[in-house]
Scaffold this motif. Structure first.
Motif, PDB file in Angstrom:
ATOM      1  N   UNK A   1      13.135 -11.222  20.223  1.00  0.00           N
ATOM      2  CA  UNK A   1      13.462 -10.457  21.431  1.00  0.00           C
ATOM      3  C   UNK A   1      12.760  -9.106  21.460  1.00  0.00           C
TER       4      UNK A   1
ATOM      5  N   UNK B   1       0.283 -16.861  19.567  1.00  0.00           N
ATOM      6  CA  UNK B   1       1.541 -16.199  19.955  1.00  0.00           C
ATOM      7  C   UNK B   1       2.329 -15.915  18.679  1.00  0.00           C
ATOM      8  N   UNK B   2       3.273 -14.972  18.736  1.00  0.00           N
ATOM      9  CA  UNK B   2       4.122 -14.759  17.570  1.00  0.00           C
ATOM     10  C   UNK B   2       4.919 -16.032  17.258  1.00  0.00           C
ATOM     11  N   UNK B   3       4.885 -16.446  15.992  1.00  0.00           N
ATOM     12  CA  UNK B   3       5.694 -17.570  15.528  1.00  0.00           C
ATOM     13  C   UNK B   3       6.586 -17.031  14.421  1.00  0.00           C
TER      14      UNK B   3
ATOM     15  N   UNK C   1       4.755 -23.580  24.955  1.00  0.00           N
ATOM     16  CA  UNK C   1       3.947 -22.551  25.620  1.00  0.00           C
ATOM     17  C   UNK C   1       3.578 -23.013  27.030  1.00  0.00           C
TER      18      UNK C   1
ATOM     19  N   UNK D   1       9.544  -8.683  20.479  1.00  0.00           N
ATOM     20  CA  UNK D   1       8.095  -8.833  20.681  1.00  0.00           C
ATOM     21  C   UNK D   1       7.737  -9.751  21.850  1.00  0.00           C
ATOM     22  N   UNK D   2       8.739 -10.291  22.528  1.00  0.00           N
ATOM     23  CA  UNK D   2       8.468 -11.221  23.627  1.00  0.00           C
ATOM     24  C   UNK D   2       9.619 -11.205  24.609  1.00  0.00           C
ATOM     25  N   UNK D   3       9.301 -11.426  25.874  1.00  0.00           N
ATOM     26  CA  UNK D   3      10.348 -11.528  26.890  1.00  0.00           C
ATOM     27  C   UNK D   3      11.184 -12.781  26.708  1.00  0.00           C
ATOM     28  N   UNK D   4      10.534 -13.884  26.425  1.00  0.00           N
ATOM     29  CA  UNK D   4      11.216 -15.173  26.245  1.00  0.00           C
ATOM     30  C   UNK D   4      10.597 -15.934  25.089  1.00  0.00           C
TER      31      UNK D   4
ATOM     32  N   UNK E   1       6.777 -21.689  29.351  1.00  0.00           N
ATOM     33  CA  UNK E   1       6.230 -20.333  29.450  1.00  0.00           C
ATOM     34  C   UNK E   1       6.798 -19.426  28.356  1.00  0.00           C
ATOM     35  N   UNK E   2       7.046 -20.008  27.190  1.00  0.00           N
ATOM     36  CA  UNK E   2       7.528 -19.214  26.058  1.00  0.00           C
ATOM     37  C   UNK E   2       6.441 -18.234  25.628  1.00  0.00           C
ATOM     38  N   UNK E   3       6.845 -17.004  25.360  1.00  0.00           N
ATOM     39  CA  UNK E   3       5.898 -15.980  24.899  1.00  0.00           C
ATOM     40  C   UNK E   3       5.892 -15.857  23.372  1.00  0.00           C
ATOM     41  N   UNK E   4       6.885 -16.455  22.726  1.00  0.00           N
ATOM     42  CA  UNK E   4       6.938 -16.499  21.257  1.00  0.00           C
ATOM     43  C   UNK E   4       7.685 -17.763  20.867  1.00  0.00           C
TER      44      UNK E   4
END
Lengths: 242, 242, 242, 242, 242, 242
Positions: free
Chosen positions: B102, B194-196, B166, B104-107, B170-173
């Motif tokens: 939460x 993307x952050x994993x 992704x 580093x990414x919106x969703x 639309x996952x950002x992480x």
């Protein structure tokens, strides 16, 4: 049909009271068997006690297969795990009371025992989806085993909390938040002029309903049967009941 | 400081992998102790396995008091009960990853093992309040112990599920939904851009953060210390750690 | 690592206090640089002040690239825009405190400065997903700059509001809702016997955590880098930091 | 009455188009003044651009006091701050379209420009309370300034996305997610047989409505007037309009 | 344009008052026709009364086709059914007031008549998506027809409830929860210094707005035209207006 | 006990089918009386039809007082009003199925008739609090009266939609969204290997449950008895049953 009513704590007097409540409402054709594990906490008050009661619940299910199971602790202790262990319906008395209250009132409040139990009940309401139907979860600060002690003023304090729930929360019904309050529901309903629900009788009649309709626990998704792996140590292999 | 990292299942190779991940990120001054109970399920896949792991978790906490505890199962098995048992911080790797994602990414989306584990993870997200931050919980249909088996195509299937998350969510992480995936996070992040997140390293650094800031588990409300009653049978009295 | 701690208002004494709090908790290897914009409001109290502080925040980020950024206003002023401007992690002190409080308590209340700041904080909680973890956002009616004035009774009024939050909201932890309260957290926690959180130290340790784990801000979706268009007038082109 | 319609970006051709749309729907007695700041981004695409447009919006409000203000960017850029700066009503074109769509359809979908703008719109919907009325926020991957370029296939791509929203989301109405689409609403509604809403005309008529009813922005709580402190540097003191 | 304002109850004095309020705000070019059914309840107080008013509402719509319809009961009685019966916009005064209040205040409270009406209003707020904008729905315990009786202290009790809403709920605006309060909004707003909204004038101006913008009720999904089947008995075939 | 099962539409063949389903599950001691109004729509498909059925429902309740009432339309047509009209329990078949499905599955999907009925069902789910338990409400595009026509391929299309719900929604149980599907539940459950619920039998057993437990509709709040005012015209005074 046969319903196994499991009191998850080890206090036999409470098991007896729960068994009586269950029998009072069951159909003539229904056999009620009320049991409690030999091992575990004498009462369930909060998250910690809860987890030590669950292996005993599952063990009782394995010992006495039934057509439906009722978990008679208001926290619905171990409900999800118990559903994995059988195809038969499993009903928690907390959820039973919430669902039934939703059929006779727009909003209800819960009056439970100690403040430490409130968060677990609130989480259950949210998980079941019924949080929006509950005006407030209130604690009467009556410990579970006080309910078993003749001469305590437990009933009086519960009644006062109900009055507050009606006045302050605009609750249209009251759910009693402990299996040990099963014998109080009727007189408190008379006293306050609103439905007062005890989860034990709600759960028994719901178990009968599910049985009559022929509904069993879904076995796809979260309640799928355990994968049959061997558990180490103290937990004997469990044969899921049908 | 000393962090006890508890793998709630009994598979020692997984405990070793978790311990390595934990040590890789801990400060020089932090001692990581990775343990697992001797009794319980060899892997935790769904509600049933979960409840049989909890008494062992609490027992490990009692045996080796620490400055902070990490529960290294993505279901955050027994987290609430463990918090009652100590004043020290207790962090679940699931919640740790959700909170860090939460930041580093919106969703984010979760990629876990089997479908049967999805509902428990969804319930945790709702309970923590972070369900709105999670686009979707996905299962890769890789069983936990496949992750331990050299030569399985587990990584490939997880990577494919990440690609879908992704594209479709639309996952950002991405949050990896099993402690056994701890060694995959870095390369999957490189691969997908993307952050994993792996929960083990997140939880260890959060435990260090809480310790540095001097924060301990609140002892009023739901995490109050157990009331000190005597449990029957197999559960020895437990002395809550400080 | 280097953390740039940005006080978004122009009051240097507050920047100094924030810098001290940040340094008090940072690891030996972490360099803390505390700055504030030269232009903008002397304190941030509500929506209006907030928007005039953001260009200054972004400008400070451009002047002093760092491994992580902390925005030291409890409104998390400009957090989303700042995340677009860099790949490094950016943490707001409000969100930092909310996430950390969620790890040590089931529910927390916020005690902030003026009533006009309450809606912005409530919106942030909803946006972050953590509204369900917050029992209530309370205002103490202490203005931000009163916190800087020796001899004001600010601490007393904040302490009274905390007492109300514990009694009325059943809050299990308290989040202090202003960077200017950073020096009060420890003694208020002692006084009330519950965790009391200051966002500055929470944000600094979270920034260290993210750095250690190697997590950066996701660059797909809402936090994608600016498209490189030329802005008219007063806003010089900004080179996003790495 | 006089309505100041502020295009928050610096692209004069877009201001002209917005002004025309506004005038087309305004009552004879309403004077429409369409302006844009001289300084700031040429288009607003995501969080970063947004914050650099807000000081210009507030400045335009100070220069030309009006009976109502319309902020003509679909992100409702700076709406809360603008409401603090005046007692007159301030309407964002995003919220205007959401509210109006809610009066003619059970559910609507939004079709906006770039994916990076989706999270900000989703946050606004949640903040306004109308997220449950929106089936989905979709991006057409048409950049804002493409809408100004004769010969681009922008309209075609938007139309295709509308078709998908009707088929996949079961949307009963469509909200166009950019002020630059104001001229497309009518023909797209004809083409697809559902209401297609442009926020500019919605906002202008809502501003007239509020004026006729005599409603002004509440000055207690979040929209209270700024406290009158002196801002440093580039931001001149602002006299809130009446 | 012609707006049919339907008072769903049979009390003609209330229809007159509603018609006056509607006319006071309508544009010169707008014709207001205020009607009430001959059959049905004399006032609408709760779920039971509501359903007996709806056939009359639909009948009035059939008798006097208009460019827009306003349903002038705060419960928005029969709104969904009325929307099926026509392509023209249909606005309920409850929803109108909620939407307009959301444009001038962060949070509003509703002050309605009797406690029995509160649940229906709360359900509407949830259905419209605006529950999060409403701090609380309060009852003044003033019956609907008391509002018509000169010399009752209805206004005083409503004013007292408004004061409580501002103090206890931190409401930034007040919505009056009954069409019969239409004449009180202005003076109560003066008295309390916050926007006080009457739904009748809000609905009339919103109907004008929708007409000017050219928006009609969506005919796909929930508001599709009736399927043209023959109803038995007392309900004559109805020709949906255009 | 006597249960009045009211089919709110005027199609007698459907009333007969519903009566058979009800009788099939009722206890020997329960008398099932299945009726339908003489006046009203021949089937209920959407908001419009619904409101014309309600006066007839209330009239049937007045003609044949019972110990409990079941409203046998999946929209739960007029449920709130019916609860005001009696102290006896009133159950809608929609809510009955939702509550029972929640006891045997984590998540269910609904398969109903036409798309126009979906929004009303979604609103009910939200109002009951159970929206989070429902993965999706799907329409099979089978009209209500097609279900009565021998030789239609209605069952086939419903079965296909169930398969999609299991595959795409991860539904663990299926709720059939029309009283006219009562005879299909058993065979569809066999075919798909998941619980498939018909609301009629659920409602009948829940009515029996409430009766056995002694629960009646709360008479404080939203379900208070009508105030006894005289309705004009076609609606004869109604004597609420006991």
């Amino acid at each position: 049909m046969r319903i196994l009513v499991i009191n998850p704590n080890t206090t036999a007097s409470m098991t007896a009271k729960i068994g009586e409540a269950a029998a009072s409402v069951a159909s003539g054709a229904t056999e009620i068997v009320a049991v409690n594990p030999a091992d575990g906490p004498p009462s369930i008050e909060g998250y910690f006690d809860e987890v030590f009661a669950i292996p005993g619940i599952i063990a009782e299910m394995g010992k006495a297969p039934a057509d439906a199971y009722v978990i008679a602790c208001f926290d619905d202790t171990g409900l999800d795990a118990a559903r994995c262990a059988t195809e038969a319906p499993v009903i928690g008395i907390g959820e039973a009371a919430f669902h039934m209250a939703s059929l006779v009132a727009g909003k209800f409040s819960v009056v439970t025992t100690l403040a430490r139990s409130v968060p677990a009940i609130e989480h259950n309401l949210a998980k079941y989806g019924l949080a929006s139907r509950c005006a407030r979860v209130r604690s009467s600060e009556v410990a579970v085993l006080e309910l078993e002690r003749p001469g305590s003023n437990a009933r009086h304090r519960i009644s006062q909390e109900i009055a507050r729930a009606i006045r302050e929360d605009h609750a249209e019904a009251i759910v009693l938040g402990c299996a040990g309050m099963a014998d109080l529901a009727h007189s408190l309903s008379e006293e306050h002029g609103v439905p007062v629900l005890d989860g034990v009788v709600c759960a028994v009649t719901l178990a009968e309903s599910l049985f009559k309709v022929g509904l069993k626990t879904s076995k796809i998704g979260g309640y799928a049967a355990p994968r049959g792996k061997r558990f180490a140590g103290m937990f004997a292999p469990l044969s899921p009941a049908g």
